[in-house]
Every structure is written in structure tokens, then in C-alpha cells.
Design a protein around this motif. Structure first.
Motif, PDB file in Angstrom:
ATOM      1  N   GLY A 164       0.832  -1.211   0.000  1.00 10.18           N
ATOM      2  CA  GLY A 164       0.000   0.000   0.000  1.00 10.18           C
ATOM      3  C   GLY A 164       0.858   1.249   0.000  1.00 10.18           C
ATOM      4  N   ILE A 184       2.220   1.791  -3.466  1.00  4.43           N
ATOM      5  CA  ILE A 184       1.215   2.297  -4.414  1.00  4.43           C
ATOM      6  C   ILE A 184       0.902   3.768  -4.132  1.00  4.43           C
ATOM      7  N   ARG A 185       0.875   4.121  -2.844  1.00 10.19           N
ATOM      8  CA  ARG A 185       0.625   5.535  -2.525  1.00 10.19           C
ATOM      9  C   ARG A 185       1.775   6.408  -3.020  1.00 10.19           C
ATOM     10  N   GLU A 188       1.247   6.532  -6.888  1.00 11.91           N
ATOM     11  CA  GLU A 188       0.086   7.193  -7.479  1.00 11.91           C
ATOM     12  C   GLU A 188      -0.316   8.489  -6.802  1.00 11.91           C
ATOM     13  N   GLU A 189       0.233   8.768  -5.617  1.00 11.66           N
ATOM     14  CA  GLU A 189      -0.213   9.974  -4.928  1.00 11.66           C
ATOM     15  C   GLU A 189       0.882  10.992  -4.713  1.00 11.66           C
ATOM     16  N   ASP A 248       0.779   3.762 -18.332  1.00 16.87           N
ATOM     17  CA  ASP A 248      -0.412   2.906 -18.187  1.00 16.87           C
ATOM     18  C   ASP A 248      -0.040   1.566 -17.541  1.00 16.87           C
ATOM     19  N   ARG A 259       0.369   1.992 -13.914  1.00 12.61           N
ATOM     20  CA  ARG A 259      -0.929   2.182 -13.266  1.00 12.61           C
ATOM     21  C   ARG A 259      -1.657   0.835 -13.149  1.00 12.61           C
ATOM     22  N   ALA A 280      -0.369  -0.829 -10.233  1.00 14.90           N
ATOM     23  CA  ALA A 280      -0.914  -0.247  -8.995  1.00 14.90           C
ATOM     24  C   ALA A 280      -2.312  -0.773  -8.699  1.00 14.90           C
ATOM     25  N   VAL A 281      -3.103  -0.970  -9.738  1.00 14.58           N
ATOM     26  CA  VAL A 281      -4.475  -1.458  -9.528  1.00 14.58           C
ATOM     27  C   VAL A 281      -4.453  -2.873  -8.949  1.00 14.58           C
ATOM     28  N   ALA A 310      -3.444  -2.552  -5.393  1.00 17.09           N
ATOM     29  CA  ALA A 310      -4.525  -1.978  -4.575  1.00 17.09           C
ATOM     30  C   ALA A 310      -5.565  -3.054  -4.251  1.00 17.09           C
ATOM     31  N   ARG A 311      -5.844  -3.909  -5.226  1.00 16.73           N
ATOM     32  CA  ARG A 311      -6.838  -4.974  -4.977  1.00 16.73           C
ATOM     33  C   ARG A 311      -6.349  -5.925  -3.880  1.00 16.73           C
ATOM     34  N   LYS A 347      -6.714  -4.145  -0.549  1.00 16.48           N
ATOM     35  CA  LYS A 347      -8.103  -3.979  -0.136  1.00 16.48           C
ATOM     36  C   LYS A 347      -8.796  -5.314   0.110  1.00 16.48           C
ATOM     37  N   ARG A 401      -9.485  -7.754  -2.035  1.00 18.67           N
ATOM     38  CA  ARG A 401     -10.351  -8.247  -3.104  1.00 18.67           C
ATOM     39  C   ARG A 401      -9.520  -8.604  -4.341  1.00 18.67           C
TER      40      ARG A 401
END
Lengths: 91, 333
Positions: free
Chosen positions: B236, B239-240, B243-244, B284, B287, B290-291, B294-295, B298, B300
Motif C-alpha cells: 500500500g 502504491i501511494r 500514485e499519490e 499505463d 498504473r 498499482a491497480v 490496490a486490490r 483492499k 479483493r
């Protein structure tokens, strides 16, 4: 094809609920509620935001390019829908 | 005392500050061009340097390097200063403002009260321009906001002397003298060569393409080494950072793609346009990585979202970029 208000907002709400696996989602359209953050009725955080950005790109062929764009665009379903309409209109 | 400053909102703070300061000085350049000339693109994974107990992962160079390198390549003389004491730092700022000089400042974003609470995070590399003072408030051009903002002097002091990794120590910077003529094309090519060198030929294993591979090796071992909960925390964090924080991996690649596109038009070099498109595709891919991450974080994950699979994707990002920088190097030679 461009979708008109509020169909696109409704569609986005369903898309985001499915993509981010929102538990106990709101039954009404929450077009102006904060999309991300502690006040979000969808309970989304910044990690979910990454997924929203990618699912929007995949579904609508609209890239949310930078952090600052995404910060503005992801304020609510309405700002996201407006951005998609603008980008599709520009394309 | 307020300076008429050309505030423009930007995707990334330091490249936005650089573009806005140069534009105020008379060199009208875009944020993407400032980012590219300042060789803003970088990758670093330094497991022994911790931020909040988590390893340092960065997608950009050290704070200040974009402004410094862009100024040097454009022939602009700049000045910068750090301070031990907040009073001295504030005096220096007020002196420059009184002389009509807009001043860049490095700050800890968490302490800036105009950031909405939900968006505050501990990051000491946030750049802004102070362009005025009215009573107890400074007028600030913070490029991540759409317009000028106000900040009480005490809060700005605290942000300028934020503690921790990358502590700003009151750092200020500004333009001192501009050249009679600039060669934007030559500066852009110098920036490209520098990024290629950093990404391809770094002597240390935690930077550039080698750093991406090091992170991939570490990442696939996180669950076994750290346990599921800590592994997800590390992922996490990554990824932060991607992406942030300061736009991150995907976003930086999109800005760099815009820089290559602008340089292609400036120099009449269509091969740079093709490389711009490949850089967008690289963004892309980051990204998409990252998705998947993130899954996992989270809870999932899809069947394909495993740490091993993420490590493979990261290696694919690294190899795709290795090829891009190799080709860029040839073009910019």
C-alpha cells in the motif's frame, strides 16, 4: 456516445460500487457526495481511487493523467461525469 | 507587498514551481518542459532508508533537483539557502519579498493549513512559491491548487521546518539572473541524456532500472518475510508513493510523455513523438500494476493478483523502460 445527466452519474455509481466492491452501498444516486475520503458514502480511500481511475479509462477511454487532475475530478460522481463528458466532447 | 505572479496549476509541485518562476522571469515554458529539462524522471528504492517505518520509494529525484538542473541548462543563475533558525528563515523570505522577488520554498505538506484535512500527508518535499505578504499571512502560489492561497506565517514556519526524512530546513530558492538568450532545444536534449544516464547507467543497485528489479525481488518475498498484514502495508505504501505523492510513477511518465511530444515539435524530430507514445504506454503499465496491488491491499484480489505476479509486472515495466531509454539515448546523442 455521450451519456446525458444523470444517466452517466448513475452508471458511474454502479461501476464504482462493483469495481471497488463497496459493501452496503447507497441505494440512491449520491452525485454530489464526496467520492473519496472519510466522508464518502462509498467508503473509498486513495487506494480505491487508483482503481476508479483505471476503470474509467477502460470503460470510457478517458485518461485521468495526473494527481492534481484526479484530485479535482474525483471530488464527486458529478465532477467525474462532467470530466468524462468534457473529454469525450473534446475527442 | 504582493508580487504580480503568474500562478498556474500544475500536475506536480516542483516542476510547476519551476515553470512558474521561470515564466515570471521571462522564460515562458510549460510544466512538462520544466520537468523534462530538469530531468525530473527517476526511480529509487532504498530499503535501508525509512519514512514512517517504511522503505523509501521515489519516482523523482531529490527535492530541488528539477529547479536546479532546469536553471543550469537554461543558463539561469539561481540562489538557494537553508537555515537553522525559523526567525532567520522568515527574515530572509521577507527581505526577498520586499525586493519584489518571488521565492520558491520547500515545505512539509502536512503543516499547510489550506490543504483539506483528508488530503494531508507527511511529505517534506512539497514545493510552493511565496509571492506576497498581507499582515500575518503569506500569499502563496501553490501549484497543486487552482488559485493563490493564504497561509498564516506561523504555519508556514512550521511547514518550512518540518522534521523527518527530507526535512526542508527552511530551504528557499529564487532566480538571480537570466541569460540574454536561451536554447530550449539544447536544454531539452541535455535533460533527456541525463535521465537516460540515471536510469540506465546508475552505479548503485537501488536506482534506475536496477532499482526496479531490486524492488521486484524484494516485493515477491514480502509475504513470506513480513507476513500478510505487513506485506500489504508495504505494498500500500508503494502504491501511494507511486500514485499519490508528488504525482507518482504513472503520472510522472505522462508528464514526461508530454515533454517528449513538445520537444518533438520544437526540434522537428518525429521519432521523439513515437517515444512519447511509448512513455504514455509505460505510464499505463505502471498504473495497471498499482491497480493489482490496490486490490490485494483492499482484500479483493483477482486470481492473477499475487505478489509473484506483481513482481513480474514490475520487471516488465523495468524492461519496457530500459528499451525506451536506450532508444531515447540514441535520439538525443
Amino acid at each position: 456516445m455521450q451519456r446525458t445527466h444523470p444517466a452517466l452519474e448513475q452508471e458511474l455509481q454502479q461501476l464504482i460500487i462493483a469495481a471497488c466492491n463497496v459493501l452496503d452501498p447507497p441505494t440512491e444516486l449520491m452525485a454530489d457526495a464526496p467520492l473519496i475520503g472519510p466522508d464518502s458514502p462509498f467508503g473509498l480511500d486513495s487506494l480505491d481511487a487508483v482503481e476508479v481511475v483505471v476503470v474509467v479509462q477502460k470503460e470510457y477511454d478517458v485518461r485521468i493523467g495526473s494527481q492534481e487532475t484526479s484530485r479535482e475530478v474525483l471530488q464527486s460522481l458529478r465532477t467525474l461525469a462532467d470530466y468524462i463528458r468534457r473529454e469525450q466532447g473534446a475527442g | 507587498m504582493n508580487i504580480d505572479f503568474p500562478h498556474r496549476q500544475s500536475a506536480h509541485c516542483e516542476s510547476g514551481v519551476t515553470a512558474n518562476l521561470l515564466t515570471h522571469g521571462g522564460i515562458k515554458i510549460s510544466e512538462a518542459m520544466a520537468f523534462g529539462i530538469g530531468s525530473g524522471l527517476f526511480f529509487g528504492y532504498v530499503p535501508f532508508l525509512k519514512m514512517g517505518g517504511l522503505p523509501l520509494i521515489t519516482f523523482r529525484g531529490a527535492p530541488g533537483c528539477i529547479f536546479r538542473k532546469a536553471a543550469r541548462r537554461l543558463g539561469v543563475e539561481m540562489a538557494q539557502e537553508k537555515f537553522r533558525r525559523p526567525e532567520r528563515a522568515r527574515e530572509a523570505l521577507d527581505r526577498l519579498l520586499a525586493a519584489g522577488v518571488p521565492v520558491g520554498a520547500q515545505t512539509g505538506a502536512y503543516w499547510l493549513p489550506y490543504f483539506p484535512a483528508a488530503l494531508r500527508f507527511h511529505f517534506n518535499g512539497h514545493n510552493l512559491v511565496v509571492c506576497g505578504r498581507e499582515g500575518g499571512d503569506y500569499i502563496i502560489s501553490d501549484p497543486v491548487f487552482p488559485g493563490l492561497v493564504r497561509c498564516p506565517a506561523e504555519d508556514l514556519d512550521r511547514a518550512r521546518f518540518s522534521k523527518g526524512a527530507l526535512a526542508p530546513k527552511g530551504r528557499l530558492y529564487h532566480l538571480r539572473r537570466l541569460p540574454d538568450q536561451i536554447d530550449l532545444g539544447a536544454a531539452a536534449l541535455a535533460g533527456i541524456r541525463d535521465v537516460c544516464r540515471i536510469m540506465l547507467k546508475t552505479p548503485v543497485p537501488f536506482a534506475g532500472i536496477r532499482g526496479m528489479h531490486l524492488l521486484a525481488r524484494k516485493l515477491e518475498r514480502w509475504p513470506a518475510k513480513l507476513g500478510d498484514s505487513q506485506a500489504a502495508l508495504h505494498l500500500g505504501h508503494m502504491i501511494r508513493m507511486q500514485e499519490e505523492i508528488g504525482t507518482g510513477g504513472g503520472g510522472f511518465r505522462f508528464i514526461y510523455a508530454a515533454f517528449l511530444q513538445e520537444t518533438a515539435a520544437l526540434l522537428g524530430r518525429p521519432e521523439l513523438q513515437l517515444l512519447s507514445e511509448r512513455m504514455t504506454a509505460a505510464g499505463d503499465r505502471w498504473r495497471s500494476f498499482a491497480v493489482g496491488g490496490a486490490r490485494i491491499c483492499k482484500g479483493r484480489p483477482l486470481p492473477e493478483d499475487t505478489y509473484e505476479a506483481l513482481a513480474r509486472r514490475l520487471r516488465a515495466c523495468a524492461e519496457e523502460e530500459r528499451q525506451i531509454y536506450s532508444d531515447l539515448q540514441e535520439v538525443a546523442r
